[in-house]
Write an enzyme that holds these catalytic residues in place. Sequence first.
Site, PDB file in Angstrom:
ATOM      1  N   ASP A 416       0.782  -1.093  -0.115  1.00 27.14           N
ATOM      2  CA  ASP A 416       0.105   0.034  -0.124  1.00 27.14           C
ATOM      3  C   ASP A 416       0.863   0.998  -0.151  1.00 27.14           C
ATOM      4  O   ASP A 416       1.876   1.198   0.738  1.00 27.14           O
ATOM      5  CB  ASP A 416      -1.002   0.024   1.060  1.00 27.14           C
ATOM      6  CG  ASP A 416      -1.870   1.197   1.319  1.00 27.14           C
ATOM      7  OD1 ASP A 416      -2.490   1.467   0.374  1.00 27.14           O
ATOM      8  OD2 ASP A 416      -1.579   1.923   2.398  1.00 27.14           O
ATOM      9  N   GLU A 469       1.264  -0.406  -5.061  1.00 27.48           N
ATOM     10  CA  GLU A 469       0.244   0.360  -5.564  1.00 27.48           C
ATOM     11  C   GLU A 469       1.114   1.869  -5.488  1.00 27.48           C
ATOM     12  O   GLU A 469       1.455   2.294  -4.417  1.00 27.48           O
ATOM     13  CB  GLU A 469      -0.924   0.538  -4.271  1.00 27.48           C
ATOM     14  CG  GLU A 469      -1.884   1.595  -4.639  1.00 27.48           C
ATOM     15  CD  GLU A 469      -2.420   2.614  -3.490  1.00 27.48           C
ATOM     16  OE1 GLU A 469      -3.357   3.307  -3.567  1.00 27.48           O
ATOM     17  OE2 GLU A 469      -1.693   2.342  -2.500  1.00 27.48           O
TER      18      GLU A 469
END
Length: 737
Positions: A416, A469
Site C-alpha cells: 500500500d 500501489e
Amino acid sequence: MQRATERAAIEALEQGEHGNPFAFLGPHRDGDGAFIRAWLPGAQRVELLAASRGAPTGDGPPDGELLGEMAQPHPGLFCLRIEPPRDYRYRIHWPDSVQETEDPYAFGPLLGDLDIYLFSEGNHRQLGEVFGAQLARHEEVDGVRFAVWAPNARRVSVVGNFNAWDGRRHPMRLRHPSGVWELFIPRLGVGEIYKYEILGQEGLLPLKADPLARTSEPPPATGSVVAAPLDYSWNDAEWVEQRPQRQAHDQPLAIYEVHVGSWRRHGERDGRQLSWAELSEQLIPYVLDLGFTHIELLPIMEHPFGGSWGYQPLGLFAPTARHGSPQDFAAFVDACHRAGLGVILDWVPAHFPTDPHGLGRFDGTALYEYAHPFEGFHRDWDTYIYNLGRTEVHGFMLASALHWLRTFHIDGLRVDAVASMLYRDYSREPGEWIPNRHGGRENLEAIDFLCHLNDVVNLEVPGALVIAEESTAWPGVSRPTREGGLGFAYKWNMGWMHDSLRYIAEDPIHRGHHHDELTFGLLYAFSEQFILPISHDEVVHGKRSLLDKMPGDRWQQFANLRLFFSFMWTHPGKKLLFMGCEFGQWREWDHDQELDWYLLRYGDHVGVQSLVRTLNQLHREEPALHRLDGNSAGFRWVIGDDHSNSVYAWLRHDRDGATLLVVHNFTPVPRNAYRIGVPLPGRWTVLLNSDDELYAGSGAGSRGELQSEEQASHGEAHSLILDLPPLGSLVLKPAEN
C-alpha cells in the site's frame, strides 16, 4: 557500602525503576551456598521448595521438599540463603491463593548471540518465531519467553493478569548493546493476555502491545495474547509447487478485492462479521463461480480502528481476531488453494497509527518512526512514517512480509501507498520536507527497503507476487532490481484507472471531445507489468459507486457499466475489481454493513454479474487476452481515431499468432454496417456481445459468425461489416476452418 547498595536496589524495585533486576534478584553465589532474593509485592509468605530439573545434582532433597521459609526484611522482598546451591521453586502465599512457580531470575540469557546479531543488522527473517511471546521449554521448565526491542528504556516489564498488571513484578533483562529486553516467565501458557510496561527516560509510558504478537484480543480491547506456534496441517502442496507457473506474467490474473468485514454479515446492518470458516463456505464458491483467479483481502493484520479498513495496522504479525484464530485463517487460505484460488494480502509498510498502545514513541523516543515530523508524520492520514533507514525497523518489516508469505502460504502482497514511501516531499509543501543526503526528494532508505524486500521474496518464496500501489511515473517499478528497477511483480495502473473512469463518466454526447483519454493509456501500457485496478478507493468518500458514476438513464447506466467492464477485460493488463461492483451496487461501499445482495433479485444486476463471469472465462480461456499483457507484441490498434463515433477497435495477439478483434462503441447509437479491417480472411465468430439479452442488454449488434470481405480497410486487405451495439462491445475470433 553493601547495605547502601541493597537499600538502593530495594528502593528502585519498589518504585519500578530497576533496570537490571538480574543483578539483584534470583540466586547469587555466596561462598558455598547461594543467596536468593525475590521481589513479590503483595505476597504474604514465600516458601522455597526443592526442584529437580535437568541432570541430577547429587543427594539433595527430593522435588517439592521445603528448603525453608524466606525472610521478609522489607515489604515485597523475600530472601533466603541455601547451601549448597541447587534448583528451586517458590510457593507464594497471596491473600487469596497459593502459587507454585520457578524463579524467572534463576535463568540465564535466553536469545542466542546470532539472533541478537541478525536482529541488529536488520536481517533476521524469522523474527516472528523468536521475538515477542514464544512458548519455550527452558532448562527443563515450560513457560513463555518474551523479547522486545526498546533500546532507550530505563526499564521494561511484562504485565498481565498473571501478575495483576504490576510492572514491578516481572522487569526484564537488557541485552547490551542491542537494546533487546528478554524474560522467561515459567508456567505461563497459551491464551495469557499481556502488554509491556515501559519506563522511558521521561517517565512511565502507556502500556504497549507487543509489536511481534501473533494474536491479540478482539478489538476494541488492545492486549496481546500468548499464541502457540501455528499448528495447521496444510493440504496445498500441489498449489504451492505450481505457484511459480500459475502466477507467471503470461498467465491470467483476475483479482476479486474483498473487505472481509463487510462482504457479508449476519444481518444487513450492524450484524456479526463472518468467521474465516464461514467465509470459506460462502466467499470461495462465489469467487470461483465468477471465474476470478485470486482473492485480495484488504489488510487483515490486527488494527485498532475498523474504520481504517485495516490500513492502519499495529499487529504486523497477527491476523485480526475479528474473524477467528490464526489457525482459522490458515484453514481459509488452505481452502482457497485447494479450490484453485490464490490469496493476496494488502500490506502496509508505509505508515502506522498513533494509538498510545502501539509503535509510536515505543520506548519514549522515535524508535520505529522518524523523529522529525517533516520525515516521520503523515498529515494526510495522521499516522507515523516508518524509519526504514534504521536497520532494526528495516528487518522488522522484512520479517513481517515473510511471515505472511511463509507461515500462512500467502501468494502475494499488495504494498500500500508506495508513492508515499518513494518521495520525501509526498503531499508536502516547499519547506515542509527534508531532502535526502544528496539533496534530492527521493527517500533512499525506503527505496533500499523495497528493493531488498523484492529480492528476498523472489529468493525465499518462489512465485509469490509483490504488487505496488504506486501512483506516479516512477520508472522501473516492475523492472528487476538487477536492471535498476524496484523489483515488483506488478504495478497498479492508476493512470489508466483515473483516465478511464473520467471518460466513462462523461455524457456520451461529449465523449468525442475526450477520445484521447482512452487511447493515452496505450502509450505506456507496456512500460511496466500492470494491473488495472477498480478498487475500494474508487467507491467511497463521495466518489459514488461504479454504477452510479455512469451517465444516462437506468438502461444507459447498466449498458455503460457492461461496456466499461468489457473495455477493462480486453485492455492489456491484469484485472482487479472490488466487491459489489460485479453486480452493480448502487450505493457507495460502507464498511459497517454488508453488500446489497438483494439487488440480485433484479435482472439488470444479474446481467452485469453474468457478464463479469463471461469476461473472466474469456480472459482465462483465450491466451490472446492474457499471455502478452505486458508486451507490445500482444496488442495492435485497428481504430483509435474515430472521435466522431466514439468507436475503438484493437487486436489482441498470443505469441503463437492467435488473434482476437475487440470493438467498443461508447455511444448509445447503434453503428450498423460498420466496416473494420481484419488481418485474416474468412469467417469470424462473435465470442462476446455485451448487449446480449444474457446480460440484460437490448439484444442489438452482431452475433454468431460473419464472413470477411475482400475489401481493404484500416490498412488490411480484408474487412468485416459489423453491427455495433449501443454502448456495447464485441469480441471476435477467427473461426476454425
